[in-house]
Design a protein around this motif. Structure first.
Motif, mmCIF file in Angstrom:
data_model
loop_
_atom_site.group_PDB
_atom_site.id
_atom_site.type_symbol
_atom_site.label_atom_id
_atom_site.label_comp_id
_atom_site.label_asym_id
_atom_site.label_seq_id
_atom_site.Cartn_x
_atom_site.Cartn_y
_atom_site.Cartn_z
ATOM 1 N N VAL A 101 25.356 -11.831 -18.657
ATOM 2 C CA VAL A 101 26.777 -11.640 -18.988
ATOM 3 C C VAL A 101 27.385 -12.689 -19.703
ATOM 4 O O VAL A 101 26.978 -13.885 -19.285
ATOM 5 N N VAL A 102 27.635 -12.776 -20.934
ATOM 6 C CA VAL A 102 28.233 -13.579 -21.739
ATOM 7 C C VAL A 102 29.593 -13.902 -21.475
ATOM 8 O O VAL A 102 30.450 -12.667 -21.499
ATOM 9 N N THR A 103 30.027 -14.891 -21.151
ATOM 10 C CA THR A 103 31.405 -15.147 -20.691
ATOM 11 C C THR A 103 32.070 -16.102 -21.551
ATOM 12 O O THR A 103 31.565 -17.282 -21.711
ATOM 13 N N PHE A 104 33.250 -15.577 -22.077
ATOM 14 C CA PHE A 104 33.960 -16.695 -23.079
ATOM 15 C C PHE A 104 35.194 -17.070 -22.369
ATOM 16 O O PHE A 104 35.670 -16.394 -21.594
ATOM 17 N N GLU A 105 35.606 -18.423 -22.556
ATOM 18 C CA GLU A 105 36.546 -19.067 -21.816
ATOM 19 C C GLU A 105 37.857 -19.693 -22.961
ATOM 20 O O GLU A 105 37.259 -19.953 -23.971
ATOM 21 N N THR A 106 38.974 -20.069 -22.503
ATOM 22 C CA THR A 106 39.763 -20.432 -23.217
ATOM 23 C C THR A 106 39.116 -21.888 -23.560
ATOM 24 O O THR A 106 39.651 -22.323 -24.686
ATOM 25 N N ALA A 107 38.617 -22.596 -22.785
ATOM 26 C CA ALA A 107 37.806 -24.049 -23.112
ATOM 27 C C ALA A 107 36.950 -23.843 -24.417
ATOM 28 O O ALA A 107 36.910 -24.926 -25.136
ATOM 29 N N ASP A 108 36.553 -22.720 -24.817
ATOM 30 C CA ASP A 108 35.530 -22.531 -25.727
ATOM 31 C C ASP A 108 36.493 -22.760 -27.198
ATOM 32 O O ASP A 108 35.982 -23.114 -28.140
ATOM 33 N N LEU A 109 37.704 -22.567 -27.025
ATOM 34 C CA LEU A 109 38.588 -22.655 -28.242
ATOM 35 C C LEU A 109 39.635 -23.749 -27.974
ATOM 36 O O LEU A 109 40.439 -24.081 -29.028
ATOM 37 N N GLY A 110 39.974 -24.127 -26.867
ATOM 38 C CA GLY A 110 40.850 -25.046 -26.608
ATOM 39 C C GLY A 110 42.273 -24.292 -26.636
ATOM 40 O O GLY A 110 43.283 -25.047 -27.244
ATOM 41 N N THR A 111 42.490 -22.908 -26.250
ATOM 42 C CA THR A 111 43.776 -22.305 -26.308
ATOM 43 C C THR A 111 44.280 -22.026 -24.998
ATOM 44 O O THR A 111 43.305 -21.952 -23.776
ATOM 45 N N ASP A 112 45.498 -21.523 -24.894
ATOM 46 C CA ASP A 112 46.033 -21.108 -23.708
ATOM 47 C C ASP A 112 45.493 -19.679 -23.269
ATOM 48 O O ASP A 112 45.146 -19.569 -22.053
ATOM 49 N N TYR A 113 45.240 -18.803 -24.154
ATOM 50 C CA TYR A 113 44.671 -17.545 -24.017
ATOM 51 C C TYR A 113 43.621 -17.122 -24.909
ATOM 52 O O TYR A 113 43.510 -17.823 -25.966
ATOM 53 N N LEU A 114 43.084 -16.127 -24.725
ATOM 54 C CA LEU A 114 41.890 -15.514 -25.650
ATOM 55 C C LEU A 114 42.444 -14.226 -26.312
ATOM 56 O O LEU A 114 41.764 -13.990 -27.309
ATOM 57 N N GLY A 115 43.511 -13.583 -25.980
ATOM 58 C CA GLY A 115 44.016 -12.600 -26.555
ATOM 59 C C GLY A 115 45.058 -11.973 -25.537
ATOM 60 O O GLY A 115 45.279 -12.415 -24.632
ATOM 61 N N TYR A 116 45.565 -10.885 -25.721
ATOM 62 C CA TYR A 116 46.777 -10.310 -25.382
ATOM 63 C C TYR A 116 46.619 -8.898 -25.375
ATOM 64 O O TYR A 116 45.864 -8.160 -26.432
ATOM 65 N N VAL A 117 47.236 -8.105 -24.656
ATOM 66 C CA VAL A 117 47.184 -6.571 -24.657
ATOM 67 C C VAL A 117 48.747 -6.222 -24.348
ATOM 68 O O VAL A 117 49.345 -6.391 -23.545
ATOM 69 N N GLY A 118 49.143 -5.165 -25.613
ATOM 70 C CA GLY A 118 50.511 -4.813 -25.562
ATOM 71 C C GLY A 118 50.602 -3.409 -25.544
ATOM 72 O O GLY A 118 49.968 -2.795 -26.595
ATOM 73 N N ASP A 119 51.648 -2.861 -24.780
ATOM 74 C CA ASP A 119 51.982 -1.241 -25.036
ATOM 75 C C ASP A 119 52.586 -1.082 -26.289
ATOM 76 O O ASP A 119 53.390 -1.762 -26.935
ATOM 77 N N HIS A 120 52.150 0.089 -27.026
ATOM 78 C CA HIS A 120 52.855 0.376 -28.238
ATOM 79 C C HIS A 120 54.152 0.246 -28.176
ATOM 80 O O HIS A 120 54.774 -0.280 -29.259
ATOM 81 N N GLY A 121 54.985 0.969 -27.176
ATOM 82 C CA GLY A 121 56.472 0.972 -27.324
ATOM 83 C C GLY A 121 57.203 -0.451 -26.996
ATOM 84 O O GLY A 121 58.034 -0.912 -27.916
ATOM 85 N N VAL A 122 56.357 -1.388 -26.469
ATOM 86 C CA VAL A 122 57.083 -2.640 -26.243
ATOM 87 C C VAL A 122 57.025 -3.438 -27.541
ATOM 88 O O VAL A 122 58.074 -3.897 -28.051
ATOM 89 N N ILE A 123 55.799 -3.149 -28.266
ATOM 90 C CA ILE A 123 55.844 -3.995 -29.673
ATOM 91 C C ILE A 123 56.625 -3.424 -30.604
ATOM 92 O O ILE A 123 57.596 -3.836 -31.329
ATOM 93 N N LEU A 124 56.748 -2.174 -30.783
ATOM 94 C CA LEU A 124 57.361 -1.306 -31.583
ATOM 95 C C LEU A 124 59.010 -1.508 -31.449
ATOM 96 O O LEU A 124 59.704 -1.625 -32.448
ATOM 97 N N ARG A 125 59.371 -1.415 -30.413
ATOM 98 C CA ARG A 125 60.846 -1.438 -29.914
ATOM 99 C C ARG A 125 61.318 -2.726 -30.208
ATOM 100 O O ARG A 125 62.525 -2.647 -30.688
ATOM 101 N N THR A 126 60.519 -3.808 -29.914
ATOM 102 C CA THR A 126 60.884 -5.292 -30.072
ATOM 103 C C THR A 126 61.101 -5.421 -31.726
ATOM 104 O O THR A 126 62.127 -5.960 -32.243
ATOM 105 N N LEU A 127 60.300 -4.810 -32.482
ATOM 106 C CA LEU A 127 60.425 -4.870 -34.051
ATOM 107 C C LEU A 127 61.605 -4.142 -34.578
ATOM 108 O O LEU A 127 62.405 -4.582 -35.356
#
Length: 416
Positions: A101-127
């Protein structure tokens, strides 16, 4: 929310509407483009065929890359979106029954996260909420575009609302109306690509796994499965399978379906319950022959579509609008005509090649992993071993997945 009012039938008035930019399609991509131009001084009309409530009610979630997060931050909505969406710090890439298994970690990029997942409604209603206080952006919604005529100095968009048609004069028309784009079709812009032998079954689950900050890309001989964490020990799952098998998965009762899901995920999510209906959509690769012509630009799925492996689709559209917004604002600041083809080609040269890279990458991943041809199996598993043992190669792949390769918009270029 400001909604442009078209005169009632009794008045029989046909005074033209005027704007600098007519964006056809009020989904996430179209709304992001409008908000990206909130301080441009340009007058913008957003035309959406559905009501604002209905267009925001779509039952879907999306992977958001690190670059997409930076773009949303640059237009002032990320602080509202981030607390409401899932975040992942790890990515696990696996190939069928191969134990590595290839595992990618935040340490590989030096970031807090590697990505996000958002509900359509949450994103569009905010916009939508942010657009509501922008004096230069107005909605025509629900309203339908029935024709567009392109001239030397303007485009005339014929809009129908409540049975009334009225001309909208604009310097530039943006097609943000999805893969079956009416705007692209009207402009007779041809596309290249193909439909895959696969469909995707998408749904949301609740699970009892002890952690919920890992995104999985599980390859199988029939197609990949993406497992993306959402808030509250939920996950969005995109299960890709040949058409007939996908139809069978859709038709199974919940008990049998969850049993097959447990087998596919090897029990890694603990106890599982369905949290949504199951939806099915066919998969295609599509690239428009060109993204622009005089007075017209295509963005997002109206310009291109890719295989959902790796969750790149919406992110490509968000990058499109960030690039186009930069091109438009710079041209406007320099006194250029924003609808001139010479201006619009700057956007096309920027985005078309980069999108080809992602379209090719996702196509390669799907074809390379969705088979049992022995020489290919040996090569890909050797590739996984190399990725596990070569940090530079691993980092390069991660940068591609997170949007950190390629040209960045000026609004985020200073962020690392």
């Amino acid at each position: 929310m400001t909604v442009t009012t078209i005169p009632s039938p009794q008045t029989n008035v046909t005074t033209p509407l005027d704007c600098d930019l007519a964006i056809v399609g009020g989904g996430i991509v179209g709304a992001t483009l409008a908000l990206s131009l909130k301080d441009s001084g340009l007058k913008i009309k957003l035309i959406e065929v559905q009501s604002l409530e209905k267009v925001a009610s779509r039952g879907r979630s999306y992977a958001l890359s690190l670059l997409s997060g930076k773009i949303f931050d640059s237009i002032g909505v990320w602080s509202e979106i981030l607390p409401q969406i899932g975040k992942f710090r790890h990515i696990r890439l696996s190939d069928a029954d191969y134990p590595g298994v290839v595992t990618f970690e935040t340490a590989d990029l030096g970031t807090d996260y590697l990505g996000y997942v958002g509900d359509h409604g949450v994103i569009l209603r905010t916009l939508q909420t942010a657009i509501a206080v922008c004096s230069n952006i107005e909605w025509l919604c629900p309203a339908k575009v029935v024709d567009v005529t392109y001239g030397d100095t303007e485009a005339i968009v014929t809009v129908e609302k409540d049975g009334i048609t009225q001309p909208l004069h604009s310097k530039l028309v943006i097609g943000a109306d999805g893969p079956r784009s009416f705007i692209r079709s009207l402009a007779q812009i041809k596309t290249q690509g193909w439909k895959y032998w696969q469909s995707c079954v998408t749904f949301t689950i609740e699970h009892t796994a002890p952690r919920n900050d890992v995104a999985f890309e599980r390859f199988c001989y029939s197609g990949p499965m993406g497992i993306l964490p959402l808030p509250g020990n939920r996950c969005q799952i995109v299960w890709t399978a040949p058409h007939a098998q996908a139809q069978e998965l859709l038709a199974l009762d919940k008990t049998e379906f969850l049993k097959k899901l447990q087998e596919r995920t090897q029990g890694s999510l603990g106890e599982i319950t369905l949290d949504s209906d199951r939806y099915l959509f066919p998969v295609q690769l599509m690239q428009s022959d060109h993204y622009t012509q005089s007075r017209l630009a295509l963005v997002g799925d109206a310009a291109h579509c890719c295989h959902p492996v790796g969750g790149q689709g919406l992110n490509l559209g968000i990058r499109d609008v960030a690039a186009l917004a930069q091109v438009i604002q710079q041209a406007h600041k320099n006194g250029e005509d924003i609808g001139d083809i010479k201006v619009l080609k700057r956007y096309e040269r920027w985005r078309k090649w980069e999108n080809w890279v992602i379209l090719g990458f996702t196509d390669f991943l799907d074809r390379f992993f969705s088979n049992q041809i022995l020489p290919i199996m040996v090569i890909r598993r050797l590739g996984l071993r190399l990725m596990m043992g070569l940090p530079p190669f691993k980092k390069l792949a991660l940068q591609l997945m997170t949007g950190l390769l390629g040209k960045r918009p000026l609004s985020v270029i200073s962020e690392q």
